[in-house]
Scaffold this motif. Structure first.
Motif, PDB file in Angstrom:
ATOM      1  N   THR A 146      43.463  40.637  -2.938  1.00 38.74           N
ATOM      2  CA  THR A 146      42.552  41.625  -3.528  1.00 38.74           C
ATOM      3  C   THR A 146      42.505  42.873  -2.655  1.00 38.74           C
ATOM      4  N   GLY A 147      42.072  43.989  -3.273  1.00 41.32           N
ATOM      5  CA  GLY A 147      41.833  45.225  -2.529  1.00 41.32           C
ATOM      6  C   GLY A 147      43.074  45.993  -2.169  1.00 41.32           C
ATOM      7  N   VAL A 148      44.195  45.794  -2.888  1.00 40.47           N
ATOM      8  CA  VAL A 148      45.440  46.513  -2.612  1.00 40.47           C
ATOM      9  C   VAL A 148      45.684  47.504  -3.753  1.00 40.47           C
ATOM     10  N   VAL A 149      45.913  48.781  -3.399  1.00 37.51           N
ATOM     11  CA  VAL A 149      46.093  49.827  -4.410  1.00 37.51           C
ATOM     12  C   VAL A 149      47.409  50.559  -4.166  1.00 37.51           C
ATOM     13  N   VAL A 150      47.801  51.361  -5.151  1.00 37.84           N
ATOM     14  CA  VAL A 150      48.965  52.237  -5.015  1.00 37.84           C
ATOM     15  C   VAL A 150      48.547  53.453  -4.196  1.00 37.84           C
ATOM     16  N   ALA A 151      49.342  53.785  -3.171  1.00 36.71           N
ATOM     17  CA  ALA A 151      48.991  54.897  -2.287  1.00 36.71           C
ATOM     18  C   ALA A 151      50.226  55.750  -2.009  1.00 36.71           C
ATOM     19  N   ASP A 163      46.908  59.033   0.765  1.00 34.35           N
ATOM     20  CA  ASP A 163      46.093  59.277  -0.428  1.00 34.35           C
ATOM     21  C   ASP A 163      46.001  57.981  -1.221  1.00 34.35           C
ATOM     22  N   VAL A 164      44.788  57.444  -1.381  1.00 37.08           N
ATOM     23  CA  VAL A 164      44.588  56.215  -2.142  1.00 37.08           C
ATOM     24  C   VAL A 164      43.833  56.469  -3.440  1.00 37.08           C
ATOM     25  N   GLY A 165      43.776  57.738  -3.845  1.00 35.89           N
ATOM     26  CA  GLY A 165      43.124  58.080  -5.101  1.00 35.89           C
ATOM     27  C   GLY A 165      41.619  58.166  -5.033  1.00 35.89           C
ATOM     28  N   ALA A 166      41.075  58.184  -3.799  1.00 32.73           N
ATOM     29  CA  ALA A 166      39.610  58.217  -3.660  1.00 32.73           C
ATOM     30  C   ALA A 166      39.114  59.612  -3.282  1.00 32.73           C
ATOM     31  N   GLY A 167      39.995  60.606  -3.271  1.00 29.88           N
ATOM     32  CA  GLY A 167      39.593  61.974  -2.924  1.00 29.88           C
ATOM     33  C   GLY A 167      39.811  62.275  -1.455  1.00 29.88           C
ATOM     34  N   CYS A 214      48.773  49.830  -0.398  1.00 24.09           N
ATOM     35  CA  CYS A 214      47.848  50.012   0.713  1.00 24.09           C
ATOM     36  C   CYS A 214      46.686  49.043   0.554  1.00 24.09           C
ATOM     37  N   ALA A 215      46.464  48.216   1.584  1.00 21.16           N
ATOM     38  CA  ALA A 215      45.328  47.305   1.599  1.00 21.16           C
ATOM     39  C   ALA A 215      44.134  48.021   2.206  1.00 21.16           C
ATOM     40  N   LEU A 216      43.084  48.209   1.417  1.00 15.41           N
ATOM     41  CA  LEU A 216      41.893  48.921   1.875  1.00 15.41           C
ATOM     42  C   LEU A 216      41.062  48.025   2.781  1.00 15.41           C
ATOM     43  N   VAL A 217      40.119  48.657   3.483  1.00 13.14           N
ATOM     44  CA  VAL A 217      39.197  47.883   4.313  1.00 13.14           C
ATOM     45  C   VAL A 217      38.429  46.911   3.419  1.00 13.14           C
ATOM     46  N   GLY A 218      38.419  45.654   3.799  1.00 18.10           N
ATOM     47  CA  GLY A 218      37.798  44.603   2.992  1.00 18.10           C
ATOM     48  C   GLY A 218      38.776  43.836   2.135  1.00 18.10           C
ATOM     49  N   ALA A 219      40.041  44.300   2.075  1.00 24.23           N
ATOM     50  CA  ALA A 219      41.051  43.589   1.285  1.00 24.23           C
ATOM     51  C   ALA A 219      41.368  42.230   1.910  1.00 24.23           C
ATOM     52  N   ASP A 247      45.058  49.647  -9.062  1.00 21.52           N
ATOM     53  CA  ASP A 247      45.171  48.333  -8.439  1.00 21.52           C
ATOM     54  C   ASP A 247      46.615  47.853  -8.555  1.00 21.52           C
ATOM     55  N   LEU A 248      47.152  47.401  -7.427  1.00 23.32           N
ATOM     56  CA  LEU A 248      48.565  47.031  -7.396  1.00 23.32           C
ATOM     57  C   LEU A 248      48.855  45.854  -8.312  1.00 23.32           C
ATOM     58  N   ARG A 249      47.970  44.901  -8.431  1.00 26.46           N
ATOM     59  CA  ARG A 249      48.201  43.740  -9.288  1.00 26.46           C
ATOM     60  C   ARG A 249      48.361  44.169 -10.736  1.00 26.46           C
ATOM     61  N   ALA A 250      47.554  45.151 -11.156  1.00 25.20           N
ATOM     62  CA  ALA A 250      47.662  45.636 -12.525  1.00 25.20           C
ATOM     63  C   ALA A 250      48.939  46.432 -12.719  1.00 25.20           C
ATOM     64  N   TYR A 251      49.288  47.264 -11.721  1.00 30.35           N
ATOM     65  CA  TYR A 251      50.467  48.115 -11.870  1.00 30.35           C
ATOM     66  C   TYR A 251      51.753  47.270 -11.922  1.00 30.35           C
ATOM     67  N   LEU A 252      51.859  46.274 -11.055  1.00 35.02           N
ATOM     68  CA  LEU A 252      53.066  45.431 -11.011  1.00 35.02           C
ATOM     69  C   LEU A 252      52.957  44.179 -11.865  1.00 35.02           C
TER      70      LEU A 252
END
Length: 809
Positions: free
Chosen positions: A43-48, A68-72, A92-97, A151-156
């Motif tokens: 969990t907590g992995v996004v496209v960056a 850039d993780v899409g959070a501004g 990219c695994a965010l803090v808490g991933a 979210d990487l799981r959704a993208y892949l």
């Protein structure tokens, strides 16, 4: 057959869970051997995207990345991957991933950290760290157009499930995702989404000339030229992902496209480098002496039994199996010839095994691939080539030479109901078959079914009955107990069963082995003396190429296996069939013309005669130990042993076994030549007997208790060394005309030592002294001395006259 569930649901998406989908396929005969997630949970992995990279002030191999993780707001992440660079899109695994477990088996939780004094707010990930691939050389590179922040799981599509099907050989029509979807639609009633076949408009008129010279090899050949492709084009990520989930690695765009359509629709195809083809192509059988370098680096020799595709100069492909190295597409390929053909299954079957490899194409073609869709699949391949590699397609040249002619198969509804074991109506049977896309014509209690071109397995009535049962659902068949009474048939008392024979051998310390009937040709030549064993047309392995005519080779192989693993004592037996040429054997339901298949039993003993113990001195097993076991097996009948010769046995320690005037087998010690060849310090002893005589036994006959005392007389006679035990006892028994001689026993033999004290005890060299004990008894009266002496003298006279024996002083 392996594929992702998401791809299957694009063609047919019934309202079933993943587990229900697997159960439905399994109960229809498409066994789902494994069902596993496409990726482990995280969990907590996004496209960056990496926006800036600077060297780490304290570590030469680390870099400080602005991501850039899409959070501004950009995140600062310290990374040591060699491929970290500006513009790279990566996970990219965010803090808490929470990432999948590592080597310690514990999940990895990402928190705020510092690497060599520089804060890091997350972690850029490799494919190995996410558990989706084994590549740990650098960050997982995503397409540049990947949406940052998703979210990487959704993208892949990592929440997908991988299905692995274990298909039987009659389910060749299910060797594709679309084929499985077609079955699933028939089973569930869900809609089947057949994609519209594209029709690519040709932009030039060039056609490659192709001559099909073997209609029994190739029934249809379709092909087209595509010019001006981009050989450097990259395979799209979605195609690479689907191929990987089918167990196929990405090679190049053109190869990937061919493989993709094979997994999609079950159509193997081949793409040639057009520049490497001299003149046109010929589809023909091979010729003796021709060779072909293949794509796998192997060079094979072909003959008249192997189909090939050749140009004017050389062979270019192994028909329906693998392409040649000379015309393989590569980085310099600009023009290609795309081929899709129908190869007759019997022309492809077994050819791969000749060369000790297997291919996906050969696996499908030898089971049967739909001959009606070569053009449609060629259009699909062309469409993908133009999308990914560009180019200018030419027209399709489609040659229809020799296609299978559909034969209607009759199904009797009453017969189907009897075989399946439940009442069925004609409407139920017809509806089930129509759901499978079969053409059904109804008569009075009979259905005439014409199989479609992709169903090579539907040839007889039983095939249709199986389809009806599958569509009804095996789980829905009634549990009906047997209606007929089960009555045990009496076995004649004079005959014993196979299990009794097995138990008797087991009671004497032997373990049963079950071996292949296929053996090495060397075994037959050396150990059975069989110069012309029955050869297999399509052996499962090169060392199992002939049928055995003796069980001895199998037992010796078992002994070798055990002694190689330091076994100290081996006792084994086998009860099985042997196979030999016999022109008198007719063809029948349980026989093959010209092949005798008798049952035999064989046993082998090696090592110590008794398990190690204190009460009996250790000694090696010998001929007489095995002879005793054999006699116990035949008791109360008494076999006769005659010196004999056998290719596997010691010429001086081998005997032929006779029972009731019939030779039933051999017993002996292994020949020293074979013992030395296998490296055994001690020779094993073996016997092999025909099974039928062993299954007969004598009934115990009650005898009255003797009323008169038996009398025993001992005789010591001198005999020539050549006289055998059997000959001696036969003469003694035949000499008694009164019937009073009840038993004779040889209880001692004396021979003088050669060269030492010759003639000692009155025994000359070349002679032996045999001590016999005669047991005499009369049923109606006591024997007198005169009667006893009469019998003794008759025995001595017969021994003297027939064996030149004399009474020892």
């Amino acid at each position: 057959m392996q594929f992702p569930e998401s791809w299957l649901r694009e063609f047919c998406n019934p309202p079933l869970s993943s587990q229900q989908l697997a159960d439905t396929l399994t109960m229809a005969g498409l066994e789902v051997e494994e069902r596993r997630p496409a990726a482990p949970p995280f969990t907590g992995v996004v496209v960056a995207r990496i926006e800036h990279v600077a060297p780490h002030p304290q570590a030469e191999r680390l870099r400080v990345c602005q991501v850039d993780v899409g959070a501004g707001e950009r995140l600062q992440i310290v990374c040591g991957a060699p491929n970290a660079r500006v513009g790279l899109v990566a996970p990219c695994a965010l803090v808490g991933a929470v990432l999948p477990p590592g080597a310690d088996g514990q999940p990895l939780q990402i928190g705020l950290g510092q690497l060599r004094g520089v804060p890091s707010h997350g972690m850029l990930c490799s494919a190995q760290e996410l558990g989706i691939a084994d590549d740990a050389a650098g960050l997982l590179e995503l397409p540049a157009e990947a949406p940052v922040g998703q979210d990487l799981r959704a993208y892949l599509q990592l929440d997908d499930t991988i299905f692995t099907l274990k298909l039987t050989t009659n389910l060749a029509h299910c060797l594709s995702v679309y084929g499985v979807a077609r079955e699933l639609a028939a089973l569930t009633g869900a809609a089947l989404h057949t994609p519209p076949w594209p029709q690519v408009a040709p932009t030039h008129t060039e056609v490659l000339p192709v001559q099909v010279q073997a209609p029994d090899l190739c029934g249809r050949f379709s092909g087209r030229i595509v010019r001006g492709i981009d050989p450097q084009a990259r395979t799209p990520g979605w195609m690479v992902q689907r191929l990987a989930r089918c167990g196929q690695r990405s090679v190049s765009a053109l190869v990937d496209i061919s493989n993709y359509v094979m997994f999609e629709f079950g159509r193997p195809s081949h793409i040639f480098d057009l520049a490497q083809i001299e003149g046109g192509l010929q589809v023909r059988w091979g010729r003796a002496g021709e060779t072909l370098p293949l794509l796998n680096g192997q060079t094979v020799a072909v003959d008249e039994q192997v189909g090939v595709i050749a140009d004017a100069q050389a062979l270019e492909s192994l028909a329906g199996i693998m392409g040649g190295a000379a015309t393989a597409v590569g980085a310099a390929t600009r023009d290609v010839f795309v081929e899709a053909a129908f190869w007759w299954p019997q022309a492809i079957a077994g050819r791969s095994r000749r060369y000790h490899f297997s291919t996906d194409a050969g696996h499908r073609f030898e089971r049967g691939v739909d001959p009606a869709t070569t053009v449609e699949h060629l259009e699909r391949i062309t469409e993908l080539i133009l999308q990914i590699c560009g180019g200018q397609p030419g027209p399709i040249a489609d040659q229809i030479i020799n296609l299978p002619q559909p034969q209607a198969v009759a199904l009797r509804v009453a017969r189907a109901a009897k075989v399946i074991g439940m009442p069925l109506t004609q409407e139920q049977c017809a509806q089930a078959l129509r759901r499978l896309g079969l053409e059904v014509k109804e008569g009075q209690g009979i259905l005439s079914v014409t199989p479609p071109s992709h169903r090579f397995d539907l040839q007889i009535e039983e095939d249709l009955i199986e389809e009806v049962a599958r569509l009804i659902g095996y789980q829905n068949l009634p549990h009906t107990p047997p209606q007929a009474p089960v009555t045990a048939l009496p076995r004649p008392e004079r005959r014993r069963g196979l299990y009794a024979l097995r138990r008797q051998l087991a009671q004497r310390g032997y373990q049963e082995t079950i071996n292949f009937s296929f053996v090495q040709e060397r075994w037959e030549r050396d150990w059975a003396g069989n110069a012309e064993p029955i050869a297999l047309l399509n052996p499962i392995a090169s060392q199992m190429s002939v049928m055995r005519s003796s069980l001895m080779g199998s037992l010796l192989a078992v002994l070798k296996f055990n002694t190689d693993r330091k076994a100290e004592r081996v006792r084994v037996f086998e009860l099985g069939r042997v196979f030999a040429h016999d022109a008198t054997v007719p063809d029948g339901p349980y026989s093959v013309a010209g092949v005798a298949q008798p049952l035999r039993v064989a046993a082998l003993a090696w090592g110590e005669a008794q398990p190690q113990q204190w009460g009996v001195a250790a000694r090696s097993v010998d001929f007489y130990d095995l002879k005793g076991d054999l006699q116990a097996l035949l008791a109360p009948r008494q076999p006769r042993f005659e010196p004999a010769a056998h290719p596997a046995l010691h010429p001086g320690r081998c005997a032929q076994v006779w029972l009731a005037g019939q030779a039933i087998g051999y017993i002996g010690e292994l020949h020293p030549r074979w013992r030395q060849q296998e490296g055994w310090q001690q020779a094993p002893v073996l016997f092999e007997l025909e099974l039928a005589p062993l299954l007969q036994r004598e009934l115990v006959q009650a005898q009255p208790v003797p009323r008169h005392q038996p009398v025993q007389r001992d005789l010591a006679v001198l005999l020539p060394e050549r006289v055998t035990h059997d000959a001696l006892l036969a003469v003694v028994r035949a000499a008694d005309g009164s019937g009073w001689l009840k038993d004779v026993c040889l209880f001692d033999i004396y021979r003088p030592k050669l060269g030492h004290n010759a003639g000692a005890g009155g025994v000359a060299e070349g002679d032996k002294s045999c001590a016999l004990r005669l047991t005499l008894e009369r049923d109606d009266a006591n024997l007198t001395d005169a009667q006893i002496e009469s019998v003794v003298q008759s025995v001595l006279a017969a021994l003297s006259a027939q064996l030149q024996a004399r009474l020892r002083a």
